[in-house]
Write a protein that holds these residues in place. Structure first.
Motif, PDB file in Angstrom:
ATOM      1  N   SER A 342      35.688  35.577  30.440  1.00  0.00           N
ATOM      2  CA  SER A 342      35.209  36.910  30.089  1.00  0.00           C
ATOM      3  C   SER A 342      34.604  37.558  31.339  1.00  0.00           C
ATOM      4  O   SER A 342      33.739  36.979  31.982  1.00  0.00           O
ATOM      5  CB  SER A 342      34.175  36.789  28.979  1.00  0.00           C
ATOM      6  OG  SER A 342      33.605  38.050  28.756  1.00  0.00           O
ATOM      7  N   ARG A 346      35.119  41.580  28.777  1.00  0.00           N
ATOM      8  CA  ARG A 346      36.482  41.461  28.236  1.00  0.00           C
ATOM      9  C   ARG A 346      37.144  40.181  28.742  1.00  0.00           C
ATOM     10  O   ARG A 346      36.882  39.743  29.864  1.00  0.00           O
ATOM     11  CB  ARG A 346      37.323  42.679  28.615  1.00  0.00           C
ATOM     12  CG  ARG A 346      37.492  42.825  30.102  1.00  0.00           C
ATOM     13  CD  ARG A 346      38.128  44.143  30.436  1.00  0.00           C
ATOM     14  NE  ARG A 346      39.585  44.014  30.425  1.00  0.00           N
ATOM     15  CZ  ARG A 346      40.395  44.937  30.944  1.00  0.00           C
ATOM     16  NH1 ARG A 346      39.907  46.029  31.467  1.00  0.00           N
ATOM     17  NH2 ARG A 346      41.694  44.755  30.928  1.00  0.00           N
ATOM     18  N   THR A 347      37.958  39.618  27.871  1.00  0.00           N
ATOM     19  CA  THR A 347      38.644  38.385  28.262  1.00  0.00           C
ATOM     20  C   THR A 347      39.873  38.762  29.091  1.00  0.00           C
ATOM     21  O   THR A 347      40.696  39.564  28.640  1.00  0.00           O
ATOM     22  CB  THR A 347      39.085  37.593  27.005  1.00  0.00           C
ATOM     23  OG1 THR A 347      37.921  37.388  26.206  1.00  0.00           O
ATOM     24  CG2 THR A 347      39.693  36.255  27.378  1.00  0.00           C
ATOM     25  N   VAL A 348      39.980  38.196  30.291  1.00  0.00           N
ATOM     26  CA  VAL A 348      41.153  38.510  31.117  1.00  0.00           C
ATOM     27  C   VAL A 348      42.173  37.389  30.988  1.00  0.00           C
ATOM     28  O   VAL A 348      41.864  36.214  31.170  1.00  0.00           O
ATOM     29  CB  VAL A 348      40.793  38.784  32.597  1.00  0.00           C
ATOM     30  CG1 VAL A 348      39.878  39.974  32.727  1.00  0.00           C
ATOM     31  CG2 VAL A 348      40.197  37.592  33.279  1.00  0.00           C
ATOM     32  N   ARG A 349      43.392  37.769  30.630  1.00  0.00           N
ATOM     33  CA  ARG A 349      44.441  36.768  30.390  1.00  0.00           C
ATOM     34  C   ARG A 349      45.441  36.714  31.529  1.00  0.00           C
ATOM     35  O   ARG A 349      46.165  35.743  31.678  1.00  0.00           O
ATOM     36  CB  ARG A 349      45.169  37.100  29.085  1.00  0.00           C
ATOM     37  CG  ARG A 349      44.393  36.725  27.862  1.00  0.00           C
ATOM     38  CD  ARG A 349      45.133  37.089  26.575  1.00  0.00           C
ATOM     39  NE  ARG A 349      44.162  37.272  25.508  1.00  0.00           N
ATOM     40  CZ  ARG A 349      43.490  38.410  25.317  1.00  0.00           C
ATOM     41  NH1 ARG A 349      43.732  39.450  26.072  1.00  0.00           N
ATOM     42  NH2 ARG A 349      42.603  38.495  24.355  1.00  0.00           N
ATOM     43  N   THR A 350      45.534  37.783  32.310  1.00  0.00           N
ATOM     44  CA  THR A 350      46.529  37.840  33.391  1.00  0.00           C
ATOM     45  C   THR A 350      45.860  38.352  34.665  1.00  0.00           C
ATOM     46  O   THR A 350      44.765  38.923  34.617  1.00  0.00           O
ATOM     47  CB  THR A 350      47.662  38.830  33.036  1.00  0.00           C
ATOM     48  OG1 THR A 350      47.078  40.138  32.914  1.00  0.00           O
ATOM     49  CG2 THR A 350      48.361  38.475  31.745  1.00  0.00           C
ATOM     50  N   ALA A 352      46.858  40.875  36.257  1.00  0.00           N
ATOM     51  CA  ALA A 352      46.815  42.342  36.132  1.00  0.00           C
ATOM     52  C   ALA A 352      45.543  42.754  35.396  1.00  0.00           C
ATOM     53  O   ALA A 352      44.841  43.689  35.813  1.00  0.00           O
ATOM     54  CB  ALA A 352      48.047  42.843  35.392  1.00  0.00           C
ATOM     55  N   GLU A 353      45.210  42.019  34.329  1.00  0.00           N
ATOM     56  CA  GLU A 353      43.978  42.339  33.588  1.00  0.00           C
ATOM     57  C   GLU A 353      42.748  42.044  34.439  1.00  0.00           C
ATOM     58  O   GLU A 353      41.750  42.756  34.379  1.00  0.00           O
ATOM     59  CB  GLU A 353      43.924  41.541  32.277  1.00  0.00           C
ATOM     60  CG  GLU A 353      44.915  42.042  31.253  1.00  0.00           C
ATOM     61  CD  GLU A 353      44.854  41.290  29.925  1.00  0.00           C
ATOM     62  OE1 GLU A 353      45.728  41.543  29.084  1.00  0.00           O
ATOM     63  OE2 GLU A 353      43.946  40.436  29.729  1.00  0.00           O
ATOM     64  N   GLU A 356      42.206  44.946  36.716  1.00  0.00           N
ATOM     65  CA  GLU A 356      41.619  46.080  35.962  1.00  0.00           C
ATOM     66  C   GLU A 356      40.131  45.849  35.742  1.00  0.00           C
ATOM     67  O   GLU A 356      39.305  46.743  35.937  1.00  0.00           O
ATOM     68  CB  GLU A 356      42.298  46.225  34.599  1.00  0.00           C
ATOM     69  CG  GLU A 356      43.643  46.911  34.659  1.00  0.00           C
ATOM     70  CD  GLU A 356      44.410  46.780  33.346  1.00  0.00           C
ATOM     71  OE1 GLU A 356      43.778  46.583  32.284  1.00  0.00           O
ATOM     72  OE2 GLU A 356      45.650  46.853  33.407  1.00  0.00           O
ATOM     73  N   ALA A 357      39.774  44.622  35.350  1.00  0.00           N
ATOM     74  CA  ALA A 357      38.360  44.312  35.076  1.00  0.00           C
ATOM     75  C   ALA A 357      37.529  44.413  36.347  1.00  0.00           C
ATOM     76  O   ALA A 357      36.405  44.919  36.324  1.00  0.00           O
ATOM     77  CB  ALA A 357      38.248  42.905  34.469  1.00  0.00           C
TER      78      ALA A 357
END
Ligand code: PLP
Length: 401
Positions: A342, A346-350, A352-353, A356-357
């Motif tokens: 987290s 927000r939980t980042v899975r990739t 790319a995410e 963004e985070a």
């Protein structure tokens, strides 16, 4: 007939995505313009101004009425000669000015190559991680880009065995980039020679992207593929430009050194597509290639120092594995260890995410590995002011703590 005009776009462009690296720097600039204190690690361009003697040559060119006119579509003869001389001096390549085509940057030079070489169905092997524009340009020419994955464990240096395993009767060419963007990997001369010999034996074209030729660090030496593998030379195109070496990304001058028939075809193409590259920029490139190299050496020393500083900080972050790059000006850490965590609520899975985070929480812009055909990584440019770089990396470390 459809009422949606976007449905009228050609199939060629309809599936194309915007350059992710340019998109990240545009996003960072936009946030900055809106008053956000964003630190950009996304751009693939030197943070230095173009050396003064080059700028002065361009200023003089502006004032010369003879240069206010069209010049030969494939490049000014004196610049072609300078390209040949610079290649001979730095890499030992023996070529003729007739083999040179001057284009609007290395990117345009590559575009020309794929357009002039590929027919529909021709496959091009592209070692991954790769520079984001290669597959798009190959596809745009009707070719089929085939990624050949390499790993952090092998230092991202593709082997003949991996290339051979990916080769099919449709394979027409390979793209070979050393020093590499995004990994900073630099192949050893004997590895390059082996790849060149293999390509020659298989009758393949080699597109040798040498745009980072001057940016190698430590004991590692640059080697040009057609020099260490002369048997590959009849089907090799060297791609280069002034952007990275001379801090001239905005001037848009690149070139190819190709077998003469291909060079002629690319010049003919340019005569219909773009005509000559801006004369002022060509004169600036001429000054760059024929002038003193001490500023280039100074910039290289600065990048060299930054690469250690940045690598140490990134590698110290729990969940990040960052090898020390040997060339170009990028780090390419694995962030696999961060996925599922987290960050900023927000939980980042990739990857790319994750990018963004990090942009939201740390106000730091990085390019996700998805753009380079190798998710689970991020590309971190160290071509930015050192203080900014360290502040940005501190912010990343804090956001991930
Ligand atoms: C590997 C590689 N090739 C070619 C280019 C094109 O550079 P330019 O079009 O600015 O000359 C770049 C720029 O990012 C690059 O990284």
């Amino acid at each position: 007939m459809s009422t949606d005009p976007s449905a009228d776009l050609s199939q060629r462009v309809a599936t194309m995505s915007e350059s992710a690296t340019l998109a990240v720097s545009a996003k960072a600039k936009e946030l900055r313009a809106a008053g956000e204190d964003v630190i950009g690690f996304g751009a693939g361009e030197p943070d230095f101004p173009t050396p003064q003697h080059i700028v002065e040559a361009a200023q003089a060119a502006c004032a010369d009425p003879a240069l206010h006119r069209y010049s030969p579509a494939g490049g000014m003869p004196e610049l072609k000669q300078a390209v040949v001389d610079a290649a001979a001096a730095h890499t030992g390549l023996q070529a003729e000015p007739a083999q040179v085509t001057i284009a609007n940057g290395g990117k345009h030079a590559l575009y020309n190559v794929f357009q002039a070489l590929l027919d529909p169905g021709d496959a091009v092997l592209i070692p991954a991680p790769y520079w984001t524009s290669y597959p798009e340009q190959v596809a745009l020419a009707g070719g089929e880009p085939i990624a050949v994955p390499t790993t952090l464990e092998q230092g991202y240096r593709v082997t003949v065995e991996q290339l051979e395993a990916a080769r099919t009767p449709h394979t027409k060419a390979i793209v070979f980039t050393s020093p590499n963007n995004p990994t900073g990997a630099v192949h050893r001369p004997e590895e390059i020679a082996a790849i060149g010999r293999w390509a020659a034996d298989a009758g393949l074209w080699v597109i040798a992207d040498e745009i980072y030729e001057h940016l190698v660090y430590g004991d590692v030496a640059f080697a040009s593929l057609p020099v260490v593998a002369p048997e590959a030379a009849p089907r090799t195109v060297v791609v280069n430009g002034v952007a990275k070496t001379f801090a001239m990304t905005g001037w848009r001058v690149g070139w190819t050194i190709a077998p003469t028939a291909l060079a002629k075809a690319m010049s003919t193409m340019q005569s219909h597509a773009t005509s000559n590259v801006a004369n002022v920029s060509q004169k600036a490139a001429l000054a760059a290639l024929t002038g003193p190299m001490d500023e280039v050496a100074r910039m290289r020393e600065t990048y060299d120092r930054r690469r250690f500083l940045a690598q140490e900080r990134l590698d110290a972050i729990d969940g990040v594995t960052c090898p020390l790059p040997e060339g170009a000006f990028y780090l390419y850490p694995s962030v696999e260890g961060l996925l599922g965590r987290s960050i900023g609520g927000r939980t980042v899975r990739t990857s790319a995410e994750l990018c963004e985070a990090l942009l939201e929480t740390a106000k730091v812009a990085m390019v996700p590995g998805e753009a380079f055909g190798a998710p689970g990584h991020v590309r971190v440019s160290y071509a930015l002011d050192e203080h900014q770089m360290l502040t940005g990396l501190d912010r990343v470390a804090q956001a991930l703590a």
